[in-house]
Design a protein around this motif. Structure first.
Motif, PDB file in Angstrom:
ATOM      1  N   LYS A 118       0.778  -1.265  -0.149  1.00 50.15           N
ATOM      2  CA  LYS A 118       0.025   0.319   0.291  1.00 50.15           C
ATOM      3  C   LYS A 118       0.583   1.219   0.214  1.00 50.15           C
ATOM      4  O   LYS A 118       0.764   2.172  -0.896  1.00 50.15           O
ATOM      5  N   PHE A 119       2.370   1.223   1.036  1.00 52.98           N
ATOM      6  CA  PHE A 119       2.931   2.278   0.443  1.00 52.98           C
ATOM      7  C   PHE A 119       3.096   2.566  -0.790  1.00 52.98           C
ATOM      8  O   PHE A 119       3.386   3.414  -0.894  1.00 52.98           O
ATOM      9  N   PHE A 120       3.894   1.662  -1.039  1.00 50.72           N
ATOM     10  CA  PHE A 120       4.363   1.905  -3.058  1.00 50.72           C
ATOM     11  C   PHE A 120       3.088   2.539  -3.402  1.00 50.72           C
ATOM     12  O   PHE A 120       3.173   3.292  -4.455  1.00 50.72           O
ATOM     13  N   GLN A 121       1.854   1.926  -3.828  1.00 45.97           N
ATOM     14  CA  GLN A 121       0.773   2.069  -4.454  1.00 45.97           C
ATOM     15  C   GLN A 121       0.454   3.631  -4.256  1.00 45.97           C
ATOM     16  O   GLN A 121      -0.299   4.218  -5.453  1.00 45.97           O
ATOM     17  N   LYS A 122       0.244   4.028  -2.892  1.00 46.33           N
ATOM     18  CA  LYS A 122      -0.259   5.124  -2.567  1.00 46.33           C
ATOM     19  C   LYS A 122       1.276   6.580  -2.953  1.00 46.33           C
ATOM     20  O   LYS A 122       0.958   7.558  -3.298  1.00 46.33           O
ATOM     21  N   ALA A 123       2.891   6.137  -3.071  1.00 49.71           N
ATOM     22  CA  ALA A 123       3.591   6.896  -3.109  1.00 49.71           C
ATOM     23  C   ALA A 123       3.289   7.318  -4.647  1.00 49.71           C
ATOM     24  O   ALA A 123       3.457   8.085  -4.920  1.00 49.71           O
ATOM     25  N   LEU A 124       3.463   5.857  -5.470  1.00 48.97           N
ATOM     26  CA  LEU A 124       3.527   6.440  -6.789  1.00 48.97           C
ATOM     27  C   LEU A 124       2.089   7.620  -7.086  1.00 48.97           C
ATOM     28  O   LEU A 124       2.625   8.135  -8.079  1.00 48.97           O
ATOM     29  N   LEU A 125       1.047   7.306  -6.584  1.00 49.50           N
ATOM     30  CA  LEU A 125       0.004   7.887  -6.698  1.00 49.50           C
ATOM     31  C   LEU A 125      -0.151   9.746  -6.624  1.00 49.50           C
ATOM     32  O   LEU A 125       0.482  10.542  -7.906  1.00 49.50           O
ATOM     33  N   ALA A 126       0.902   9.957  -5.011  1.00 50.25           N
ATOM     34  CA  ALA A 126       1.500  10.912  -4.660  1.00 50.25           C
ATOM     35  C   ALA A 126       2.397  11.285  -5.048  1.00 50.25           C
ATOM     36  O   ALA A 126       1.904  12.284  -5.620  1.00 50.25           O
ATOM     37  N   SER A 127       3.439  10.857  -6.165  1.00 52.89           N
ATOM     38  CA  SER A 127       4.460  11.153  -6.829  1.00 52.89           C
ATOM     39  C   SER A 127       3.720  11.583  -8.324  1.00 52.89           C
ATOM     40  O   SER A 127       4.934  12.376  -9.430  1.00 52.89           O
ATOM     41  N   ARG A 128       2.547  12.003  -8.700  1.00 51.53           N
ATOM     42  CA  ARG A 128       1.893  12.630 -10.054  1.00 51.53           C
ATOM     43  C   ARG A 128       1.705  13.423  -9.880  1.00 51.53           C
ATOM     44  O   ARG A 128       1.098  14.865 -11.105  1.00 51.53           O
ATOM     45  N   ASP A 129       1.650  14.548  -8.774  1.00 58.50           N
ATOM     46  CA  ASP A 129       1.334  15.702  -8.103  1.00 58.50           C
ATOM     47  C   ASP A 129       2.503  16.666  -8.136  1.00 58.50           C
ATOM     48  O   ASP A 129       3.402  16.789  -7.439  1.00 58.50           O
ATOM     49  N   LYS A 130       2.531  17.915  -8.873  1.00 56.61           N
ATOM     50  CA  LYS A 130       3.946  18.376  -9.248  1.00 56.61           C
ATOM     51  C   LYS A 130       3.933  19.083  -7.434  1.00 56.61           C
ATOM     52  O   LYS A 130       5.359  19.345  -7.159  1.00 56.61           O
ATOM     53  N   LYS A 131       3.004  19.662  -6.968  1.00 57.73           N
ATOM     54  CA  LYS A 131       3.297  20.500  -5.603  1.00 57.73           C
ATOM     55  C   LYS A 131       4.057  19.690  -5.014  1.00 57.73           C
ATOM     56  O   LYS A 131       4.768  19.642  -4.088  1.00 57.73           O
ATOM     57  N   THR A 132       3.096  17.676  -4.811  1.00 57.70           N
ATOM     58  CA  THR A 132       3.880  16.695  -3.926  1.00 57.70           C
ATOM     59  C   THR A 132       5.321  16.859  -4.663  1.00 57.70           C
ATOM     60  O   THR A 132       6.555  16.420  -3.395  1.00 57.70           O
ATOM     61  N   MET A 133       5.540  16.510  -5.185  1.00 59.65           N
ATOM     62  CA  MET A 133       7.126  16.172  -5.843  1.00 59.65           C
ATOM     63  C   MET A 133       7.564  17.610  -5.990  1.00 59.65           C
ATOM     64  O   MET A 133       9.212  17.351  -5.129  1.00 59.65           O
ATOM     65  N   GLU A 134       7.298  18.973  -5.109  1.00 64.27           N
ATOM     66  CA  GLU A 134       8.468  19.985  -5.271  1.00 64.27           C
ATOM     67  C   GLU A 134       8.617  19.634  -3.600  1.00 64.27           C
ATOM     68  O   GLU A 134       9.747  19.931  -3.310  1.00 64.27           O
ATOM     69  N   LEU A 135       7.613  19.648  -3.019  1.00 68.71           N
ATOM     70  CA  LEU A 135       7.514  19.578  -1.117  1.00 68.71           C
ATOM     71  C   LEU A 135       8.226  18.869  -1.339  1.00 68.71           C
ATOM     72  O   LEU A 135       9.861  18.465  -0.288  1.00 68.71           O
ATOM     73  N   SER A 136       8.374  17.240  -1.749  1.00 72.50           N
ATOM     74  CA  SER A 136       9.362  15.752  -1.846  1.00 72.50           C
ATOM     75  C   SER A 136      10.768  16.349  -1.903  1.00 72.50           C
ATOM     76  O   SER A 136      11.498  15.961  -1.438  1.00 72.50           O
ATOM     77  N   ALA A 137      11.315  16.685  -3.024  1.00 72.84           N
ATOM     78  CA  ALA A 137      12.830  17.213  -3.571  1.00 72.84           C
ATOM     79  C   ALA A 137      13.208  18.018  -1.932  1.00 72.84           C
ATOM     80  O   ALA A 137      14.637  18.116  -1.852  1.00 72.84           O
ATOM     81  N   THR A 138      11.840  19.318  -1.877  1.00 68.81           N
ATOM     82  CA  THR A 138      12.917  19.803  -0.680  1.00 68.81           C
ATOM     83  C   THR A 138      13.586  19.243   0.699  1.00 68.81           C
ATOM     84  O   THR A 138      14.544  19.413   1.412  1.00 68.81           O
ATOM     85  N   ILE A 139      12.553  18.430   1.142  1.00 64.69           N
ATOM     86  CA  ILE A 139      12.370  17.424   2.094  1.00 64.69           C
ATOM     87  C   ILE A 139      13.846  16.720   2.404  1.00 64.69           C
ATOM     88  O   ILE A 139      14.258  16.355   2.817  1.00 64.69           O
ATOM     89  N   TYR A 140      13.805  15.968   0.798  1.00 66.74           N
ATOM     90  CA  TYR A 140      15.102  15.058   1.073  1.00 66.74           C
ATOM     91  C   TYR A 140      16.439  15.646   1.163  1.00 66.74           C
ATOM     92  O   TYR A 140      17.016  15.434   1.137  1.00 66.74           O
TER      93      TYR A 140
END
Length: 184
Positions: free
Chosen positions: A155-177
């Motif tokens: 479930k974690f994998f599948q939810k992350a795959l869906l979330a990665s399709r959102d531009k703002k999510t990816m922008e914030l993720s990159a900042t966190i990483y």
């Protein structure tokens, strides 16, 4: 940064999905330890894909390439970022502007991200792989791997795959990483 061959990103994502699908088959065949191993590898491979998409490096890592735990944690970074954005678009802006430094304390996926960062999933994979003379975890825990919910990893994998399709999510993720996996 990761090696960037012509098909690197798509090949990495396809490999992550293959590992997840194989893990599901093993889980259905009641082969939990093997299902755990492949599920963790799928999370790690997906994390490698994400890191390449972000095009950034974790400032806390002095190595040339991300560690196993960084790649595993990257999957949870996406889940955590999505959680933050859903909770409050204002908090998203506050983080991106550098005003809010409390990002590690928001939501259940922030906890999973910290567990991954601390090596929990790498240790889980090792425990499922080996029977050591001096085990990483006590027998009470390793003896219960049969009961471990591999479906949660799926479930974690599948939810992350869906979330990665959102531009703002990816922008914030990159900042966190980039800022040490939540050590803003």
């Amino acid at each position: 940064m990761m090696p960037n061959t012509k098909n690197y990103r798509s090949d990495t994502l396809l490999n992550a999905q293959r590992l997840l699908n194989d893990s599901k088959l093993l889980y259905e065949a009641e082969r939990n330890e093997s299902a755990i191993i492949l599920a963790v590898f799928a999370l790690e491979e997906f994390g490698k894909y994400l890191i390449d998409c972000w095009g950034t490096k974790n400032a806390a890592n002095k190595r040339k390439y991300p560690s196993h735990t960084e790649k595993q944690a990257a999957t949870f970074v996406v889940l955590h970022a999505r959680e933050v954005i859903k909770a409050s678009p204002k908090k998203f802006r506050s983080i991106m502007d550098g005003a809010d430094k409390r990002i590690r304390r928001w939501g259940p996926h922030s906890e999973q991200m910290q567990w991954a960062k601390a090596g929990f999933y790498d240790n889980l994979r090792m425990v499922a792989t080996y029977t050591d003379q001096t085990p990483i975890w006590p027998e009470e825990i390793t003896g219960s791997l049969q009961d471990f919910e591999v479906k949660d990893l799926h479930k974690f994998f599948q939810k992350a795959l869906l979330a990665s399709r959102d531009k703002k999510t990816m922008e914030l993720s990159a900042t966190i990483y980039e800022n040490g996996l939540g050590d803003l």
